[in-house]
Motif scaffolding. Sequence first.
Motif, PDB file in Angstrom:
ATOM      1  N   PRO A 115       0.802  -1.235   0.000  1.00 43.70           N
ATOM      2  CA  PRO A 115       0.000   0.000   0.000  1.00 43.70           C
ATOM      3  C   PRO A 115       0.833   1.282   0.000  1.00 43.70           C
ATOM      4  N   ASP A 116       1.910   1.308   0.761  1.00 46.63           N
ATOM      5  CA  ASP A 116       2.751   2.511   0.793  1.00 46.63           C
ATOM      6  C   ASP A 116       3.415   2.755  -0.557  1.00 46.63           C
ATOM      7  N   MET A 117       3.800   1.685  -1.227  1.00 46.74           N
ATOM      8  CA  MET A 117       4.426   1.821  -2.539  1.00 46.74           C
ATOM      9  C   MET A 117       3.392   2.269  -3.571  1.00 46.74           C
ATOM     10  N   ILE A 118       2.179   1.775  -3.460  1.00 44.00           N
ATOM     11  CA  ILE A 118       1.103   2.203  -4.364  1.00 44.00           C
ATOM     12  C   ILE A 118       0.854   3.698  -4.191  1.00 44.00           C
ATOM     13  N   ASP A 119       0.792   4.153  -2.949  1.00 44.04           N
ATOM     14  CA  ASP A 119       0.604   5.583  -2.682  1.00 44.04           C
ATOM     15  C   ASP A 119       1.747   6.403  -3.272  1.00 44.04           C
ATOM     16  N   SER A 120       2.952   5.910  -3.118  1.00 41.03           N
ATOM     17  CA  SER A 120       4.115   6.604  -3.665  1.00 41.03           C
ATOM     18  C   SER A 120       4.034   6.686  -5.185  1.00 41.03           C
ATOM     19  N   CYS A 121       3.628   5.617  -5.814  1.00 45.83           N
ATOM     20  CA  CYS A 121       3.505   5.597  -7.278  1.00 45.83           C
ATOM     21  C   CYS A 121       2.419   6.566  -7.747  1.00 45.83           C
ATOM     22  N   ILE A 122       1.316   6.619  -7.033  1.00 43.30           N
ATOM     23  CA  ILE A 122       0.240   7.546  -7.386  1.00 43.30           C
ATOM     24  C   ILE A 122       0.750   8.984  -7.293  1.00 43.30           C
ATOM     25  N   TYR A 123       1.474   9.297  -6.232  1.00 41.97           N
ATOM     26  CA  TYR A 123       2.049  10.633  -6.073  1.00 41.97           C
ATOM     27  C   TYR A 123       2.984  10.955  -7.231  1.00 41.97           C
ATOM     28  N   GLN A 124       3.820   9.975  -7.594  1.00 40.93           N
ATOM     29  CA  GLN A 124       4.783  10.178  -8.675  1.00 40.93           C
ATOM     30  C   GLN A 124       4.068  10.390 -10.012  1.00 40.93           C
ATOM     31  N   VAL A 125       3.056   9.588 -10.299  1.00 46.16           N
ATOM     32  CA  VAL A 125       2.300   9.733 -11.548  1.00 46.16           C
ATOM     33  C   VAL A 125       1.661  11.112 -11.610  1.00 46.16           C
ATOM     34  N   ASN A 126       1.035  11.534 -10.520  1.00 45.85           N
ATOM     35  CA  ASN A 126       0.393  12.857 -10.494  1.00 45.85           C
ATOM     36  C   ASN A 126       1.401  13.982 -10.712  1.00 45.85           C
ATOM     37  N   ALA A 127       2.550  13.875 -10.092  1.00 49.87           N
ATOM     38  CA  ALA A 127       3.578  14.905 -10.240  1.00 49.87           C
ATOM     39  C   ALA A 127       4.067  14.978 -11.692  1.00 49.87           C
ATOM     40  N   ILE A 128       4.281  13.833 -12.292  1.00 54.16           N
ATOM     41  CA  ILE A 128       4.773  13.817 -13.675  1.00 54.16           C
ATOM     42  C   ILE A 128       3.689  14.317 -14.626  1.00 54.16           C
ATOM     43  N   GLN A 129       2.431  13.950 -14.375  1.00 55.27           N
ATOM     44  CA  GLN A 129       1.336  14.463 -15.197  1.00 55.27           C
ATOM     45  C   GLN A 129       1.262  15.987 -15.123  1.00 55.27           C
ATOM     46  N   ASN A 130       1.435  16.530 -13.939  1.00 55.76           N
ATOM     47  CA  ASN A 130       1.427  17.989 -13.779  1.00 55.76           C
ATOM     48  C   ASN A 130       2.570  18.627 -14.560  1.00 55.76           C
ATOM     49  N   ARG A 131       3.738  18.019 -14.509  1.00 56.58           N
ATOM     50  CA  ARG A 131       4.883  18.538 -15.271  1.00 56.58           C
ATOM     51  C   ARG A 131       4.590  18.480 -16.768  1.00 56.58           C
ATOM     52  N   TYR A 132       4.022  17.372 -17.217  1.00 55.33           N
ATOM     53  CA  TYR A 132       3.709  17.198 -18.633  1.00 55.33           C
ATOM     54  C   TYR A 132       2.721  18.266 -19.102  1.00 55.33           C
ATOM     55  N   HIS A 133       1.676  18.508 -18.323  1.00 55.03           N
ATOM     56  CA  HIS A 133       0.698  19.541 -18.684  1.00 55.03           C
ATOM     57  C   HIS A 133       1.344  20.928 -18.702  1.00 55.03           C
ATOM     58  N   PHE A 134       2.229  21.193 -17.756  1.00 56.59           N
ATOM     59  CA  PHE A 134       2.945  22.468 -17.718  1.00 56.59           C
ATOM     60  C   PHE A 134       3.784  22.644 -18.984  1.00 56.59           C
ATOM     61  N   LEU A 135       4.509  21.600 -19.374  1.00 56.06           N
ATOM     62  CA  LEU A 135       5.353  21.686 -20.561  1.00 56.06           C
ATOM     63  C   LEU A 135       4.514  21.894 -21.821  1.00 56.06           C
ATOM     64  N   LEU A 136       3.375  21.236 -21.899  1.00 54.21           N
ATOM     65  CA  LEU A 136       2.494  21.439 -23.051  1.00 54.21           C
ATOM     66  C   LEU A 136       1.990  22.881 -23.117  1.00 54.21           C
ATOM     67  N   GLN A 137       1.686  23.464 -21.960  1.00 59.55           N
ATOM     68  CA  GLN A 137       1.268  24.872 -21.931  1.00 59.55           C
ATOM     69  C   GLN A 137       2.397  25.781 -22.403  1.00 59.55           C
ATOM     70  N   GLN A 138       3.632  25.460 -22.000  1.00 62.60           N
ATOM     71  CA  GLN A 138       4.777  26.240 -22.441  1.00 62.60           C
ATOM     72  C   GLN A 138       4.919  26.152 -23.952  1.00 62.60           C
ATOM     73  N   LEU A 139       4.696  24.975 -24.497  1.00 61.14           N
ATOM     74  CA  LEU A 139       4.802  24.774 -25.941  1.00 61.14           C
ATOM     75  C   LEU A 139       3.733  25.588 -26.676  1.00 61.14           C
ATOM     76  N   LYS A 140       2.529  25.609 -26.150  1.00 57.06           N
ATOM     77  CA  LYS A 140       1.447  26.368 -26.770  1.00 57.06           C
ATOM     78  C   LYS A 140       1.736  27.868 -26.763  1.00 57.06           C
TER      79      LYS A 140
END
Length: 67
Positions: free
Chosen positions: A40-65
């Motif tokens: 469970p702790d590793m699952i929570d960590s992975c969810i946090y990591q996925v969310n953080a990377i998704q936020n970075r990806y959306h930020f980079l796409l906005q920069q590109l636009k």
Amino acid sequence: MKTHASATKDDSYASLLQDIERTKGDLQNAYSHFDNAIEPDMIDSCIYQVNAIQNRYHFLLQQLKQM
């Protein structure tokens, strides 16, 4: 002949595209880790990591636009 400002913008654009591609790879890796997580702790960590990377990806796409 390219001006210095034009060359700098081209370099920034290329760098941004590289960041986007790297982030897409990071996101694929994060999803893979999530798929293989059992504790469970590793699952929570992975969810946090996925969310953080998704936020970075959306930020980079906005920069590109904005370019």
